[in-house]
Design a protein around this motif. Structure first.
Motif, PDB file in Angstrom:
ATOM      1  N   PRO A  68     -25.763  15.648  42.090  1.00 24.77           N
ATOM      2  CA  PRO A  68     -27.174  15.296  42.373  1.00 24.77           C
ATOM      3  C   PRO A  68     -27.364  13.785  42.472  1.00 24.77           C
ATOM      4  O   PRO A  68     -27.970  13.144  41.614  1.00 24.77           O
ATOM      5  N   LEU A  69     -26.842  13.191  43.564  1.00 22.29           N
ATOM      6  CA  LEU A  69     -26.850  11.735  43.685  1.00 22.29           C
ATOM      7  C   LEU A  69     -28.260  11.163  43.747  1.00 22.29           C
ATOM      8  O   LEU A  69     -28.510  10.082  43.210  1.00 22.29           O
ATOM      9  N   GLU A  70     -29.179  11.863  44.395  1.00 23.41           N
ATOM     10  CA  GLU A  70     -30.543  11.333  44.497  1.00 23.41           C
ATOM     11  C   GLU A  70     -31.177  11.200  43.115  1.00 23.41           C
ATOM     12  O   GLU A  70     -31.807  10.184  42.812  1.00 23.41           O
ATOM     13  N   ARG A  71     -30.989  12.209  42.296  1.00 27.99           N
ATOM     14  CA  ARG A  71     -31.558  12.148  40.946  1.00 27.99           C
ATOM     15  C   ARG A  71     -30.894  11.052  40.122  1.00 27.99           C
ATOM     16  O   ARG A  71     -31.554  10.304  39.392  1.00 27.99           O
ATOM     17  N   ILE A  88     -25.234   0.944  42.649  1.00 27.23           N
ATOM     18  CA  ILE A  88     -24.133   1.429  43.493  1.00 27.23           C
ATOM     19  C   ILE A  88     -22.893   1.673  42.635  1.00 27.23           C
ATOM     20  O   ILE A  88     -22.231   2.718  42.745  1.00 27.23           O
ATOM     21  N   GLU A  89     -22.590   0.722  41.782  1.00 27.12           N
ATOM     22  CA  GLU A  89     -21.420   0.852  40.912  1.00 27.12           C
ATOM     23  C   GLU A  89     -21.558   2.055  39.994  1.00 27.12           C
ATOM     24  O   GLU A  89     -20.610   2.831  39.807  1.00 27.12           O
ATOM     25  N   GLN A  90     -22.735   2.236  39.406  1.00 27.07           N
ATOM     26  CA  GLN A  90     -22.936   3.350  38.477  1.00 27.07           C
ATOM     27  C   GLN A  90     -22.833   4.697  39.193  1.00 27.07           C
ATOM     28  O   GLN A  90     -22.299   5.667  38.639  1.00 27.07           O
ATOM     29  N   ALA A  94     -20.162   7.472  38.192  1.00 26.51           N
ATOM     30  CA  ALA A  94     -20.638   8.801  37.785  1.00 26.51           C
ATOM     31  C   ALA A  94     -19.934   9.884  38.596  1.00 26.51           C
ATOM     32  O   ALA A  94     -19.558  10.935  38.060  1.00 26.51           O
ATOM     33  N   ALA A  95     -19.762   9.637  39.890  1.00 25.26           N
ATOM     34  CA  ALA A  95     -19.093  10.612  40.747  1.00 25.26           C
ATOM     35  C   ALA A  95     -17.631  10.781  40.345  1.00 25.26           C
ATOM     36  O   ALA A  95     -17.126  11.909  40.223  1.00 25.26           O
ATOM     37  N   LEU A  96     -16.919   9.667  40.115  1.00 25.04           N
ATOM     38  CA  LEU A  96     -15.511   9.758  39.731  1.00 25.04           C
ATOM     39  C   LEU A  96     -15.342  10.361  38.340  1.00 25.04           C
ATOM     40  O   LEU A  96     -14.391  11.100  38.084  1.00 25.04           O
ATOM     41  N   GLU A  97     -16.268  10.048  37.444  1.00 19.34           N
ATOM     42  CA  GLU A  97     -16.193  10.628  36.101  1.00 19.34           C
ATOM     43  C   GLU A  97     -16.317  12.143  36.165  1.00 19.34           C
ATOM     44  O   GLU A  97     -15.593  12.865  35.469  1.00 19.34           O
ATOM     45  N   ARG A  98     -17.210  12.617  37.006  1.00 18.58           N
ATOM     46  CA  ARG A  98     -17.363  14.063  37.096  1.00 18.58           C
ATOM     47  C   ARG A  98     -16.119  14.713  37.699  1.00 18.58           C
ATOM     48  O   ARG A  98     -15.715  15.792  37.280  1.00 18.58           O
ATOM     49  N   VAL A  99     -15.513  14.055  38.678  1.00 18.10           N
ATOM     50  CA  VAL A  99     -14.288  14.595  39.264  1.00 18.10           C
ATOM     51  C   VAL A  99     -13.205  14.743  38.198  1.00 18.10           C
ATOM     52  O   VAL A  99     -12.495  15.749  38.142  1.00 18.10           O
ATOM     53  N   THR A 100     -13.071  13.742  37.328  1.00 20.29           N
ATOM     54  CA  THR A 100     -12.005  13.780  36.328  1.00 20.29           C
ATOM     55  C   THR A 100     -12.340  14.693  35.150  1.00 20.29           C
ATOM     56  O   THR A 100     -11.425  15.194  34.485  1.00 20.29           O
ATOM     57  N   GLU A 189      -8.908   4.022  35.000  1.00 19.20           N
ATOM     58  CA  GLU A 189      -8.853   2.916  35.953  1.00 19.20           C
ATOM     59  C   GLU A 189     -10.023   2.889  36.928  1.00 19.20           C
ATOM     60  O   GLU A 189     -10.171   1.942  37.702  1.00 19.20           O
ATOM     61  N   ALA A 190     -10.859   3.923  36.914  1.00 14.96           N
ATOM     62  CA  ALA A 190     -11.962   4.014  37.875  1.00 14.96           C
ATOM     63  C   ALA A 190     -12.857   2.774  37.890  1.00 14.96           C
ATOM     64  O   ALA A 190     -13.185   2.261  38.965  1.00 14.96           O
ATOM     65  N   PRO A 191     -13.287   2.252  36.727  1.00 15.50           N
ATOM     66  CA  PRO A 191     -14.162   1.064  36.773  1.00 15.50           C
ATOM     67  C   PRO A 191     -13.542  -0.109  37.521  1.00 15.50           C
ATOM     68  O   PRO A 191     -14.201  -0.742  38.359  1.00 15.50           O
TER      69      PRO A 191
END
Length: 212
Positions: A68-71, A88-90, A94-100, A189-191
């Motif tokens: 839910p990127l808009e939210r 943008i960074e957050q 957030a997207a990469l954190e959810r993937v992992t 390493e995502a950040p």
């Protein structure tokens, strides 16, 4: 006896869970509706009650894990010191954190990136993926446009170019990580990976302390 709405929804999710397993094992083109129904412990008739064909089943599988990127964008913007570059960074993190962290999302991304043949002769397959990408692109485009208005995009870079580059970079990171998880410690390493990339397009706020 008529099925209740709750029972119907449970059956639908049962079929989607089965589709994930079969798509992952066989690949999308080799997966049959009969195999998916059997994996779910249901009949093909039950499957057709919920899904017209395999393309609709695939589309529903993608929709079920859409971030839910808009939210999230609005949540990040609500911070008192909201900064477009930071937003943008957050969003990226957030997207990469959810993937992992989300096993189901990893399964679906593996199916999309490694188990789905792209030339399937049916536009619905492509459209199912493109719809989710369009939504994500629009959210990030809004963010990059806000950064441009704030004078935080480097000269010669347009918001459209920045979004296209970010989409390609993000997809490549996830593709490589799913293929060779031992090659890339994405969770830790995502950040750094995101900040190094964004630094090529965005100008840091000189008044903001550097990220740890």
């Amino acid at each position: 006896m008529r099925r209740t709405k709750q029972e119907a929804e449970q059956t639908r999710h049962r079929l989607l869970d089965a589709a994930e397993r079969v798509f992952l094992e066989r690949g999308v083109s080799q997966a049959t509706l009969e195999a998916i129904a059997r994996e779910a412990g249901l009949t093909r008739g039950a499957l057709y009650w919920h899904f017209r064909d395999k393309a609709e089943l695939y589309s529903a599988m993608l929709e079920r894990v859409r971030l839910p990127l808009e939210r999230l964008r609005e949540d990040f913007r609500a911070a008192p010191d909201s900064d477009p570059v930071r937003v943008i960074e957050q969003l990226c993190l957030a997207a990469l954190e959810r993937v992992t962290q989300d096993p189901q999302l990893r399964r679906v991304y593996t199916i999309v990136l490694h188990r789905c043949e792209r030339d399937l002769g049916h536009p619905d397959w492509r459209d199912a993926e493109l719809e989710g990408r369009r939504q994500g692109v629009q959210v990030f485009l809004d963010c990059f446009q806000a950064a441009a208005r704030a004078g935080r995009i480097r000269p010669g870079v347009t918001p459209e170019l920045a979004v296209a580059a970010l989409e390609s970079y993000f997809t490549g990171l996830v593709y490589v990580w799913l293929l060779e998880p031992q090659r890339l410690a994405l969770a830790t390493e995502a950040p750094d990976l995101i900040r190094v990339f964004l630094r090529g397009f965005l100008i840091d706020d000189p008044e903001r302390p550097a990220a740890p």
